[in-house]
Design a protein around this motif. Structure first.
Motif, PDB file in Angstrom:
ATOM      1  N   PRO A 367      22.647 -63.040 -29.331  1.00 14.65           N
ATOM      2  CA  PRO A 367      24.019 -63.490 -29.550  1.00 14.65           C
ATOM      3  C   PRO A 367      24.025 -64.804 -30.328  1.00 14.65           C
ATOM      4  O   PRO A 367      23.125 -65.648 -30.143  1.00 14.65           O
ATOM      5  N   PRO A 368      25.001 -65.021 -31.197  1.00 12.05           N
ATOM      6  CA  PRO A 368      25.049 -66.272 -31.973  1.00 12.05           C
ATOM      7  C   PRO A 368      24.997 -67.519 -31.103  1.00 12.05           C
ATOM      8  O   PRO A 368      24.382 -68.514 -31.489  1.00 12.05           O
ATOM      9  N   ALA A 369      25.627 -67.492 -29.928  1.00 17.31           N
ATOM     10  CA  ALA A 369      25.626 -68.674 -29.060  1.00 17.31           C
ATOM     11  C   ALA A 369      24.227 -69.019 -28.580  1.00 17.31           C
ATOM     12  O   ALA A 369      23.882 -70.191 -28.393  1.00 17.31           O
ATOM     13  N   LEU A 370      23.392 -67.998 -28.373  1.00 16.68           N
ATOM     14  CA  LEU A 370      22.015 -68.252 -27.962  1.00 16.68           C
ATOM     15  C   LEU A 370      21.160 -68.623 -29.163  1.00 16.68           C
ATOM     16  O   LEU A 370      20.284 -69.501 -29.072  1.00 16.68           O
ATOM     17  N   GLN A 371      21.403 -67.981 -30.289  1.00 13.09           N
ATOM     18  CA  GLN A 371      20.681 -68.295 -31.514  1.00 13.09           C
ATOM     19  C   GLN A 371      20.901 -69.750 -31.915  1.00 13.09           C
ATOM     20  O   GLN A 371      19.989 -70.417 -32.421  1.00 13.09           O
ATOM     21  N   ALA A 372      22.104 -70.274 -31.658  1.00 13.88           N
ATOM     22  CA  ALA A 372      22.404 -71.660 -32.003  1.00 13.88           C
ATOM     23  C   ALA A 372      21.552 -72.638 -31.203  1.00 13.88           C
ATOM     24  O   ALA A 372      21.270 -73.751 -31.657  1.00 13.88           O
ATOM     25  N   ILE A 373      21.121 -72.223 -30.020  1.00 14.16           N
ATOM     26  CA  ILE A 373      20.314 -73.103 -29.169  1.00 14.16           C
ATOM     27  C   ILE A 373      18.823 -72.964 -29.468  1.00 14.16           C
ATOM     28  O   ILE A 373      18.103 -73.953 -29.629  1.00 14.16           O
ATOM     29  N   PHE A 374      18.346 -71.723 -29.578  1.00 12.34           N
ATOM     30  CA  PHE A 374      16.903 -71.487 -29.640  1.00 12.34           C
ATOM     31  C   PHE A 374      16.391 -71.060 -31.001  1.00 12.34           C
ATOM     32  O   PHE A 374      15.177 -70.978 -31.200  1.00 12.34           O
ATOM     33  N   GLY A 375      17.257 -70.753 -31.936  1.00 12.48           N
ATOM     34  CA  GLY A 375      16.792 -70.284 -33.229  1.00 12.48           C
ATOM     35  C   GLY A 375      16.268 -71.401 -34.094  1.00 12.48           C
ATOM     36  O   GLY A 375      16.926 -72.412 -34.300  1.00 12.48           O
ATOM     37  N   GLY A 376      15.059 -71.254 -34.603  1.00 15.97           N
ATOM     38  CA  GLY A 376      14.502 -72.259 -35.514  1.00 15.97           C
ATOM     39  C   GLY A 376      14.062 -73.511 -34.786  1.00 15.97           C
ATOM     40  O   GLY A 376      13.982 -73.574 -33.572  1.00 15.97           O
ATOM     41  N   HIS A 377      13.804 -74.560 -35.566  1.00 15.88           N
ATOM     42  CA  HIS A 377      13.302 -75.844 -35.064  1.00 15.88           C
ATOM     43  C   HIS A 377      14.243 -76.939 -35.508  1.00 15.88           C
ATOM     44  O   HIS A 377      14.585 -77.022 -36.682  1.00 15.88           O
TER      45      HIS A 377
END
Length: 521
Positions: A367-377
């Motif tokens: 989900p975008p909300a989770l990707q915003a937290i854990f996606g990338g560095h």
């Protein structure tokens, strides 16, 4: 602190360890004039060997959390920073033996006519680098920058970290996601024990000397090398323990001292983890009440009890059935959700959105909300970026100071009790504790009141270093208690109103009883 940074900091001591390599860095003898940070030195250790400062690519600066708009200011500050090394004995019981280097930096006071001395600063850990802390403190806000008006700001990498002499002997392994059986717990326990033994065997003489007492002795060598009669100090998290030990060991050489987010004063990691879990569950109750007030946005429940039940269901569901999203490196399990539930209030809107998204997530993408937290560095990465945390120093200093060395049965029983007492956040403290089976004896420090100027700062609702720990240390060493009405770890310098109080204290020796800290979103 961003949510990703907060999660990263909290997870450092909760991951399991596996030995992957052994490399001793910077121990070849060189003449003193040719020495660089991290090398062994010959000769006198009574002065600073000044040398050119490191240079960094833009990517390396971004990796430190600096935005593109801030890079010019960062480079301007780097241009006025002085860099050097101080030689210190590896073993203070053998002062004429092997020498190592402690890397330091300095921002000279802007108002030399009214200069009050030097302030050394440590950001925590153990194992965190403080070499660039003068730059970071100056960039936090206009109030924290004022600390440099009348004081030289001294950054340093403690022994075993960054540009100081260090040994790298271990790395963190990733735990298997999902429910931990007793058989798997036995395997994890044995792996941590083996990793600790292998780390010590890599260089027993060096690893045994990675202690808080020795870091405090090094700090006093830095004071002498700078020509200061006394040294003031700011410590955050483990830096508060370093400050307390420094004050305890050299009471006549300490100026003003401010200790923010005070750690548990040597009650052992078993007590520390139990009390931290209790504080996290207590804080989640506040978080759940806040989510309930915004049920029209998150739809997780209209009462605190409903929200607590909804998030507990998420923890249990994802722990029993971890999900691997195709665009997210870590699998999502109950441990990840427990860590999210323990985050400070500045992140509550972002975490609440992630909870809501996880409840309905189908995949295959996150989900975008989770990707915003854990996606990338956050900020990217670069090969020339300075070391933020040294895992060997992190573990060795913690375990060399730790008086609780639990056998498997005791550790497993405490872990099960912690999960039962803290159902939502208990999983954030992974099994086993990091110091099980550590083969070196614990270093015991007997604290005592020493007089002089001291402020102990506790954050009312924090769970990384719970508020009661500041009162506990105060009962042992005295000083003034300073209460921050937030739940942010080490936020005093980062919050302009609180930083104004801190600067006034260092300039006058006087301080109020607290500040509001980071506001509720």
């Amino acid at each position: 602190m961003t949510l990703r940074e907060s999660l990263a900091r909290q997870s450092v001591r909760k991951r399991m360890w596996a030995v992957v390599a052994v490399a001793v860095i910077g121990l070849a003898p060189l003449p003193l004039r040719a020495a660089v940070a991290g090398t062994q030195t010959h000769g006198s250790d009574s002065s600073v060997v000044w040398q050119p400062c490191p240079t960094y690519s833009d990517d390396a600066i971004r990796a430190q959390g600096v935005t593109d708009e801030q890079i010019p200011r960062y480079r301007a500050l780097l241009a006025r920073m002085e860099c050097g090394v101080v030689g210190v004995p590896l073993d203070y019981g053998r002062p004429d033996g092997r020498l190592i280097n402690v890397a330091i930096t300095r921002f000279r006071a802007l108002d030399q006519a009214h200069r009050l001395g030097s302030i050394a600063m440590n950001p925590g850990g153990p194992g965190a680098g403080g070499y660039l802390m003068p730059i970071k403190v100056t960039m936090f806000n206009d109030q924290s920058a004022r600390l440099n008006e009348r004081y030289d700001l001294i950054g340093f990498d403690p022994r075993g970290v960054g540009y100081s002499t260090k040994v790298d002997c271990a790395a963190r392994g990733n735990p298997v996601p999902g429910v931990l059986t007793e058989a798997a717990a036995h395997d994890s326990y044995d792996m941590v024990v083996a990793a600790g033994q292998a780390c010590v065997q890599a260089d027993p003489g060096f690893v045994a000397q990675l202690t808080t007492v020795n870091a405090a002795r090094d700090l006093d060598r830095v004071r002498a090398a700078l020509g200061e009669q006394t040294l003031s100090f700011i410590g955050v998290s483990w830096g508060t323990w370093l400050g307390a030990v420094y004050r305890n060991t050299f009471p006549g050489r300490v100026g003003r001292m401010f200790l923010d987010s005070v750690v548990n004063p040597q009650d052992g990691s078993a007590v520390t983890e139990d009390e931290g879990a209790t504080a996290a569950e207590r804080e989640f109750a506040r978080f759940a009440a806040w989510i309930a007030q915004h049920d029209d946005t998150y739809h997780l429940g209209a009462t605190q009890a409903d929200v607590q039940a909804a998030v507990l269901a998420l923890v249990r569901d994802y722990q029993a059935n971890p999900k691997q999203f195709t665009d997210l490196p870590p699998p999502v399990d109950g441990v990840m959700i427990a860590n999210l539930a323990a985050q400070p209030l500045s992140t509550w809107p972002q975490v609440s959105a992630a909870f809501a998204a996880l409840r309905d997530a189908q995949g295959p993408t996150a989900p975008p909300a989770l990707q915003a937290i854990f996606g990338g560095h956050p900020g990217g990465s670069a090969p020339d970026a300075p070391e933020e945390m040294n895992p060997t120093m992190r573990r060795a200093a913690a375990c060399n100071d730790d008086t609780s060395r639990l056998d498997f049965s005791t550790a497993w029983t405490r872990y099960q009790r912690r999960l039962a007492q803290n159902p939502v956040t208990g999983l954030r403290n992974m099994f086993p504790p990091e110091c099980v089976g550590w083969p070196l004896p614990a270093q015991v420090v007997t604290l005592r009141p020493t007089g002089g100027s001291l402020v102990l700062s506790g954050h009312r609702y924090e769970n990384i270093t719970p508020y009661e720990w500041a009162a506990r240390l105060h009962s042992k060493i005295g000083g003034s208690l300073f209460t921050v009405e937030d739940d942010e770890h080490g936020s005093v310098l980062k919050n302009a109103d609180c930083a104004e109080e801190l600067v006034a204290y260092f300039n006058t020796g006087r301080i109020d009883r607290g500040c509001d800290g980071v506001p509720t979103p």
